[in-house]
Write a protein that holds these residues in place. Structure first.
Motif, PDB file in Angstrom:
ATOM      1  N   MET A 142       8.164  -9.396  -0.275  1.00  0.00           N
ATOM      2  CA  MET A 142       7.221  -9.760   0.787  1.00  0.00           C
ATOM      3  C   MET A 142       6.205  -8.661   1.081  1.00  0.00           C
ATOM      4  O   MET A 142       5.448  -8.753   2.055  1.00  0.00           O
ATOM      5  CB  MET A 142       8.000 -10.063   2.072  1.00  0.00           C
ATOM      6  CG  MET A 142       8.887 -11.294   2.029  1.00  0.00           C
ATOM      7  SD  MET A 142       7.958 -12.824   2.233  1.00  0.00           S
ATOM      8  CE  MET A 142       7.444 -12.700   3.950  1.00  0.00           C
ATOM      9  N   GLY A 143       6.183  -7.613   0.258  1.00  0.00           N
ATOM     10  CA  GLY A 143       5.369  -6.424   0.548  1.00  0.00           C
ATOM     11  C   GLY A 143       3.912  -6.700   0.862  1.00  0.00           C
ATOM     12  O   GLY A 143       3.343  -6.076   1.756  1.00  0.00           O
ATOM     13  N   ASP A 171       7.314   3.378   4.860  1.00  0.00           N
ATOM     14  CA  ASP A 171       7.236   4.059   3.558  1.00  0.00           C
ATOM     15  C   ASP A 171       7.880   3.227   2.450  1.00  0.00           C
ATOM     16  O   ASP A 171       8.433   3.790   1.502  1.00  0.00           O
ATOM     17  CB  ASP A 171       7.893   5.458   3.611  1.00  0.00           C
ATOM     18  CG  ASP A 171       7.122   6.385   4.525  1.00  0.00           C
ATOM     19  OD1 ASP A 171       5.886   6.228   4.605  1.00  0.00           O
ATOM     20  OD2 ASP A 171       7.757   7.231   5.183  1.00  0.00           O
ATOM     21  N   ALA A 172       7.825   1.927   2.581  1.00  0.00           N
ATOM     22  CA  ALA A 172       8.370   1.010   1.562  1.00  0.00           C
ATOM     23  C   ALA A 172       9.781   1.433   1.160  1.00  0.00           C
ATOM     24  O   ALA A 172      10.121   1.489  -0.023  1.00  0.00           O
ATOM     25  CB  ALA A 172       7.427   0.947   0.359  1.00  0.00           C
ATOM     26  N   ARG A 173      10.607   1.707   2.154  1.00  0.00           N
ATOM     27  CA  ARG A 173      11.916   2.303   1.873  1.00  0.00           C
ATOM     28  C   ARG A 173      12.848   1.392   1.076  1.00  0.00           C
ATOM     29  O   ARG A 173      13.675   1.879   0.300  1.00  0.00           O
ATOM     30  CB  ARG A 173      12.597   2.778   3.154  1.00  0.00           C
ATOM     31  CG  ARG A 173      12.777   1.718   4.215  1.00  0.00           C
ATOM     32  CD  ARG A 173      13.308   2.335   5.485  1.00  0.00           C
ATOM     33  NE  ARG A 173      12.472   3.443   5.912  1.00  0.00           N
ATOM     34  CZ  ARG A 173      12.883   4.440   6.685  1.00  0.00           C
ATOM     35  NH1 ARG A 173      14.113   4.469   7.108  1.00  0.00           N
ATOM     36  NH2 ARG A 173      12.065   5.404   7.040  1.00  0.00           N
ATOM     37  N   LEU A 188      12.018  -0.515  -1.336  1.00  0.00           N
ATOM     38  CA  LEU A 188      11.610  -0.426  -2.742  1.00  0.00           C
ATOM     39  C   LEU A 188      12.146   0.837  -3.393  1.00  0.00           C
ATOM     40  O   LEU A 188      12.412   0.870  -4.590  1.00  0.00           O
ATOM     41  CB  LEU A 188      10.082  -0.495  -2.866  1.00  0.00           C
ATOM     42  CG  LEU A 188       9.457  -1.886  -2.668  1.00  0.00           C
ATOM     43  CD1 LEU A 188      10.113  -2.905  -3.596  1.00  0.00           C
ATOM     44  CD2 LEU A 188       9.492  -2.359  -1.254  1.00  0.00           C
ATOM     45  N   ASP A 189      12.327   1.888  -2.596  1.00  0.00           N
ATOM     46  CA  ASP A 189      12.910   3.122  -3.137  1.00  0.00           C
ATOM     47  C   ASP A 189      14.326   2.870  -3.633  1.00  0.00           C
ATOM     48  O   ASP A 189      14.847   3.605  -4.461  1.00  0.00           O
ATOM     49  CB  ASP A 189      12.930   4.228  -2.071  1.00  0.00           C
ATOM     50  CG  ASP A 189      11.540   4.825  -1.887  1.00  0.00           C
ATOM     51  OD1 ASP A 189      10.693   4.618  -2.778  1.00  0.00           O
ATOM     52  OD2 ASP A 189      11.310   5.490  -0.856  1.00  0.00           O
ATOM     53  N   ALA A 190      14.964   1.839  -3.071  1.00  0.00           N
ATOM     54  CA  ALA A 190      16.316   1.488  -3.504  1.00  0.00           C
ATOM     55  C   ALA A 190      16.275   0.294  -4.449  1.00  0.00           C
ATOM     56  O   ALA A 190      17.294  -0.378  -4.650  1.00  0.00           O
ATOM     57  CB  ALA A 190      17.179   1.175  -2.280  1.00  0.00           C
ATOM     58  N   ASN A 191      15.081   0.009  -5.006  1.00  0.00           N
ATOM     59  CA  ASN A 191      14.895  -1.131  -5.918  1.00  0.00           C
ATOM     60  C   ASN A 191      15.287  -2.464  -5.290  1.00  0.00           C
ATOM     61  O   ASN A 191      15.734  -3.378  -5.977  1.00  0.00           O
ATOM     62  CB  ASN A 191      15.679  -0.937  -7.229  1.00  0.00           C
ATOM     63  CG  ASN A 191      14.892  -0.101  -8.217  1.00  0.00           C
ATOM     64  OD1 ASN A 191      13.719   0.216  -7.962  1.00  0.00           O
ATOM     65  ND2 ASN A 191      15.512   0.255  -9.330  1.00  0.00           N
ATOM     66  N   MET A 192      15.166  -2.560  -3.996  1.00  0.00           N
ATOM     67  CA  MET A 192      15.405  -3.836  -3.312  1.00  0.00           C
ATOM     68  C   MET A 192      14.069  -4.355  -2.804  1.00  0.00           C
ATOM     69  O   MET A 192      13.218  -3.572  -2.364  1.00  0.00           O
ATOM     70  CB  MET A 192      16.360  -3.659  -2.122  1.00  0.00           C
ATOM     71  CG  MET A 192      17.794  -3.362  -2.516  1.00  0.00           C
ATOM     72  SD  MET A 192      18.509  -4.632  -3.578  1.00  0.00           S
ATOM     73  CE  MET A 192      18.748  -5.958  -2.425  1.00  0.00           C
ATOM     74  N   ASP A 212       0.828  -1.220   0.000  1.00  0.00           N
ATOM     75  CA  ASP A 212       0.000   0.000   0.000  1.00  0.00           C
ATOM     76  C   ASP A 212       0.859   1.265   0.000  1.00  0.00           C
ATOM     77  O   ASP A 212       0.400   2.322  -0.416  1.00  0.00           O
ATOM     78  CB  ASP A 212      -0.913   0.043   1.245  1.00  0.00           C
ATOM     79  CG  ASP A 212      -1.941  -1.084   1.226  1.00  0.00           C
ATOM     80  OD1 ASP A 212      -2.338  -1.481   0.129  1.00  0.00           O
ATOM     81  OD2 ASP A 212      -2.319  -1.544   2.322  1.00  0.00           O
ATOM     82  N   GLU A 213       2.073   1.143   0.528  1.00  0.00           N
ATOM     83  CA  GLU A 213       2.940   2.334   0.619  1.00  0.00           C
ATOM     84  C   GLU A 213       3.949   2.399  -0.526  1.00  0.00           C
ATOM     85  O   GLU A 213       4.704   3.357  -0.633  1.00  0.00           O
ATOM     86  CB  GLU A 213       3.702   2.302   1.951  1.00  0.00           C
ATOM     87  CG  GLU A 213       2.795   2.379   3.165  1.00  0.00           C
ATOM     88  CD  GLU A 213       3.562   2.268   4.482  1.00  0.00           C
ATOM     89  OE1 GLU A 213       4.752   1.912   4.472  1.00  0.00           O
ATOM     90  OE2 GLU A 213       2.942   2.532   5.530  1.00  0.00           O
ATOM     91  N   CYS A 214       3.962   1.356  -1.348  1.00  0.00           N
ATOM     92  CA  CYS A 214       5.002   1.236  -2.383  1.00  0.00           C
ATOM     93  C   CYS A 214       4.691   2.141  -3.578  1.00  0.00           C
ATOM     94  O   CYS A 214       3.538   2.350  -3.929  1.00  0.00           O
ATOM     95  CB  CYS A 214       5.083  -0.219  -2.828  1.00  0.00           C
ATOM     96  SG  CYS A 214       6.304  -0.500  -4.111  1.00  0.00           S
ATOM     97  N   ARG A 215       5.750   2.643  -4.199  1.00  0.00           N
ATOM     98  CA  ARG A 215       5.547   3.529  -5.366  1.00  0.00           C
ATOM     99  C   ARG A 215       5.119   2.736  -6.588  1.00  0.00           C
ATOM    100  O   ARG A 215       4.668   3.303  -7.574  1.00  0.00           O
ATOM    101  CB  ARG A 215       6.820   4.334  -5.651  1.00  0.00           C
ATOM    102  CG  ARG A 215       7.995   3.500  -6.100  1.00  0.00           C
ATOM    103  CD  ARG A 215       9.300   4.270  -5.921  1.00  0.00           C
ATOM    104  NE  ARG A 215      10.440   3.404  -6.151  1.00  0.00           N
ATOM    105  CZ  ARG A 215      11.152   3.405  -7.255  1.00  0.00           C
ATOM    106  NH1 ARG A 215      10.846   4.194  -8.257  1.00  0.00           N
ATOM    107  NH2 ARG A 215      12.187   2.597  -7.374  1.00  0.00           N
ATOM    108  N   PHE A 216       5.274   1.418  -6.562  1.00  0.00           N
ATOM    109  CA  PHE A 216       4.861   0.604  -7.716  1.00  0.00           C
ATOM    110  C   PHE A 216       3.425   0.115  -7.551  1.00  0.00           C
ATOM    111  O   PHE A 216       2.987  -0.149  -6.432  1.00  0.00           O
ATOM    112  CB  PHE A 216       5.767  -0.614  -7.879  1.00  0.00           C
ATOM    113  CG  PHE A 216       7.220  -0.268  -8.067  1.00  0.00           C
ATOM    114  CD1 PHE A 216       7.614   0.616  -9.070  1.00  0.00           C
ATOM    115  CD2 PHE A 216       8.189  -0.819  -7.244  1.00  0.00           C
ATOM    116  CE1 PHE A 216       8.954   0.945  -9.245  1.00  0.00           C
ATOM    117  CE2 PHE A 216       9.528  -0.496  -7.406  1.00  0.00           C
ATOM    118  CZ  PHE A 216       9.922   0.384  -8.396  1.00  0.00           C
TER     119      PHE A 216
END
Ligand code: SF4
Ligand code: SF4
Ligand code: SF4
Length: 332
Positions: A245-246, A254-256, A258-262, A209-213
């Motif tokens: 695992m999101g 803040d899905a941090r 994912l911000d680093a593409n991990m 829900d918090e992810c930019r994707f």
């Protein structure tokens, strides 16, 4: 206001921090709140914090019951000393907070539940390339030397969460909890606005829900590890075959990653109302891998799909094996 009431209102909060089976990252996370630590010490006294100040256990033992207002306890319970301190701090604290994944769900140390004490000692002290131990000495709880008897805590077979050991009032998940989450908890304590006992101080959303994707229901054919992907595209990692695992993990970070593409590896613990984080993720993965059509597949085809998950326990239960429905390997 009466003198007594005024004194009570002006009284600083009495805080304690303790670490059990942990890496020290949760202690660093407390320092990561930067200058806000000054706001904390303006309203609170720190009575016990072994990593930062020279307190002794006897100082805690001498305190009256409930003398500490809030104790932040990080780390899982794996030894008799940690169990003793959990019970002691429970008795001495009005409010006990399980701080970080290790205390909340067992964390990384909890992965040791796929082995027992004998196997762990074998790898750590006997059978590894960098150890020379011809007398095969392993730690014992008591050893007699000429000066007297030396003792060590007992090392248990099974790692437990804090609430499998003592009653816990609040949970602060994350590996480690983010500075924002720590300040939310401290703010709620200072303002006396804590949620009901047993609450997780965190988001009610998932990391997705918090992810930019955007996550779509697209099927994938194969699972890849991050290093096997030539170029990570700017879209949901799960759609690219990377286990993320999101959807099974509580947000608040803040899905941090994912911000680093991990990919999210699950440190926020299970989503609210979820019984088992790993089972939820396995079910989500099975549906996008198309395993629900398994009746049309041969056993070999299904096995081939499943075998693509190189480390199932470390992937689905990285931070929470002790709190999972099946929480350890059954040993003979
Ligand atoms: S929750 Fe993470 S950062 Fe905190 S002690 Fe455990 S492993 Fe370390
Ligand atoms: S699965 Fe991962 S990458 Fe995809 S939306 Fe959820 S958190 Fe983002
Ligand atoms: S994205 Fe996942 S692994 Fe990363 S901090 Fe958030 S909950 Fe933890």
């Amino acid at each position: 206001m009466s003198k007594e009431k005024k004194a009570k209102a002006n009284k600083k909060l009495q805080l304690a921090f303790y670490w059990a089976a942990s890496c020290g990252g949760c202690e660093i996370a407390v320092l990561d709140i930067d200058e806000k630590i000054l706001d904390v010490v303006a309203v609170a006294d720190i009575l016990f914090w072994p990593v930062a100040m020279d307190f002794k256990y006897k100082d805690v033992e001498a305190m009256k019951d409930n003398h500490i207002d809030v104790c932040f306890f990080n780390g899982a319970i794996r030894t008799s000393e940690q169990e003793y301190m959990a019970k002691l701090l429970r008795k001495k604290s009005k409010v006990l907070v399980a701080f970080g994944s290790c205390a909340v769900n067992g964390g990384i140390p909890g992965l040791a539940n796929i082995a027992n004490k004998e196997e762990i000692f074998n790898v750590s002290y006997l059978d590894n390339p960098s150890t020379d131990n011809p007398k095969k000495i392993v730690p014992k709880t008591s050893v007699k030397v000429k000066e007297g008897t030396l003792t060590l805590p007992e090392f248990y077979d099974t790692v437990k969460t804090l609430d499998q050991t003592v009653d816990v009032d609040y949970y602060l998940p994350g590996c480690p909890p983010t500075p924002d989450l720590i300040m939310t908890a401290v703010g709620a304590i200072v303002e006396n606005k804590l949620p009901p006992k047993g609450s997780v101080i965190g988001s009610m959303k998932s990391v997705c829900d918090e992810c930019r994707f955007e996550k779509s229901e697209k099927k994938i054919k194969e699972i890849k590890r991050v290093y096997e992907v030539d170029k990570i595209e700017d879209k949901c990692l799960l759609e690219q075959g990377i286990i993320c695992m999101g959807s099974a993990t509580r947000g608040g970070c803040d899905a941090r990653c994912l911000d680093a593409n991990m990919p999210c590896t699950g440190c926020g613990g299970p989503t609210p109302n979820s019984l088992d984080q790993g089972a939820k993720m396995i079910s989500a993965l099975a549906s996008i891998l198309g395993i629900e059509g398994e009746e049309k597949m041969s056993d070999e085809e299904v096995q081939k799909l499943i075998d693509q998950v190189v480390d199932p326990v470390g992937t689905f239960y990285k931070y929470g094996l002790p709190s999972a429905l099946i929480n350890r390997r059954v040993m003979k």
